[in-house]
Design an enzyme around this catalytic site. Structure first.
Site, PDB file in Angstrom:
ATOM      1  CE  LYS A 164      -3.340   2.641   2.688  1.00  0.00           C
ATOM      2  NZ  LYS A 164      -3.898   2.875   4.026  1.00  0.00           N
TER       3      LYS A 164
ATOM      4  N   GLY B 126      -8.128   9.049  10.239  1.00  0.00           N
ATOM      5  CA  GLY B 126      -8.447   9.070  11.655  1.00  0.00           C
ATOM      6  C   GLY B 126      -9.477  10.093  12.078  1.00  0.00           C
TER       7      GLY B 126
ATOM      8  CB  ALA C  70      -8.395   7.485   5.245  1.00  0.00           C
ATOM      9  N   GLY C  71     -11.001   7.737   7.281  1.00  0.00           N
ATOM     10  CA  GLY C  71     -12.065   8.665   7.662  1.00  0.00           C
ATOM     11  C   GLY C  71     -13.415   8.035   7.944  1.00  0.00           C
TER      12      GLY C  71
ATOM     13  CG  ASN D  59      -5.998   1.374  12.026  1.00  0.00           C
ATOM     14  OD1 ASN D  59      -4.811   1.530  11.805  1.00  0.00           O
ATOM     15  ND2 ASN D  59      -6.395   0.910  13.189  1.00  0.00           N
ATOM     16  CB  THR D  60      -8.803   5.562  13.572  1.00  0.00           C
ATOM     17  OG1 THR D  60      -7.476   5.709  13.059  1.00  0.00           O
ATOM     18  CG2 THR D  60      -8.935   6.366  14.844  1.00  0.00           C
TER      19      THR D  60
END
Length: 259
Positions: free
Chosen positions: A101, A162, A188-189, A210-211
């Site tokens: 990635k 995040g 992301a986001g 992830n986050t």
């Protein structure tokens, strides 16, 4: 759904799960493993530059079952194309994976990807035989350029890393999906399962999260919820939503109504 609807194939690897997970920010290795299990994911991304390769145990790499998951090393921390390429070569040299990635992020505050550096790094890595997954803005023109270079997928951000803001550029992602010749992984986001469902309803091939999971009060429960959101969004996309109308439309026919 038929089997082709359920399976995502990338570089010869067949994936049944369309939820991919990151491995950062978990409070413990046990929480991470529980979340991975609850998510039913098959692809796990790891930041190579944050792994101490000289230590007796290599931290997070020793906490993941390599036989169970496809490891997707990432170049997080790379500020230039050259740094990203060196990180990818390191991942290959230690036997991690030819999958990579590509993240080229020069700005430490907003963490937005550099489109020029990303394109340069991808061009080099594809030529070296890597299976390349670039992290990009929701930029349809760049997505097409990268597909021309030969990337395996494109990974447009929903909103800043995040941030949990959800999808801030619906039109950009919709156009990328419409024009795509490779899988589109929204990355992301994403903050809640409804964000993931919306990404899949737009026609995305998968979501990388992830986050939103690692930062949840109960990561494993959130991982399960995200799995269900991804599955629901995918089924809604395949089922075909009704048109959006500017007016009401009766759900019961008016013919033969007794008056």
């Amino acid at each position: 759904m038929n089997s082709s609807d359920e399976v995502l194939e990338i570089a010869g690897k067949r994936l049944r799960s369309r939820l991919w997970l990151g491995t950062g920010k978990y409070r413990s290795a046990e929480e991470m493993r529980s979340a991975l299990d609850a998510s039913a994911c098959e692809v796990v991304t790891v930041a190579i530059r944050r792994v101490d390769l000289d230590a007796p145990r290599r931290g997070i790499l020793d906490e993941i079952d390599w036989k169970r998951y496809q490891i997707l090393p990432n170049t997080a921390g790379a500020r230039t194309a050259d740094e990203a390429v060196r990180t990818a070569r390191l991942a290959r040299a230690i036997g991690l994976s030819d999958w990579i990635k590509v993240e080229v992020i020069p700005d430490p505050k907003y963490l937005l990807p550099d489109p020029i550096g990303t394109l340069e790094a991808c061009r080099t890595l594809v030529a070296e035989g890597f299976v390349v997954f670039p992290y990009i803005h929701a930029d349809p023109v760049l997505a097409l350029r990268l597909q021309g270079v030969g990337v395996a997928a494109v990974m447009p951000l929903a909103s800043p890393i995040g941030s949990g803001q959800g999808i801030r550029n619906l039109d950009g992602i919709r156009i990328i999906v419409e024009q795509a010749r490779v899988p589109v992984v929204v990355d992301a986001g994403l903050g809640v399962p409804s964000d993931a469902a919306l990404a899949m309803e737009l026609g995305a091939s998968a979501c990388l999260i992830n986050t939103a999971i690692s930062g949840a009060r109960r990561p494993a429960m959130m991982a399960e919820a995200m799995r269900l959101g991804v599955e629901a969004g995918r089924k809604a996309y395949l089922a075909g939503r009704i048109p959006v109308l500017p007016h009401a439309a009766a759900s019961s026919p008016l013919e033969s109504v007794v008056r």
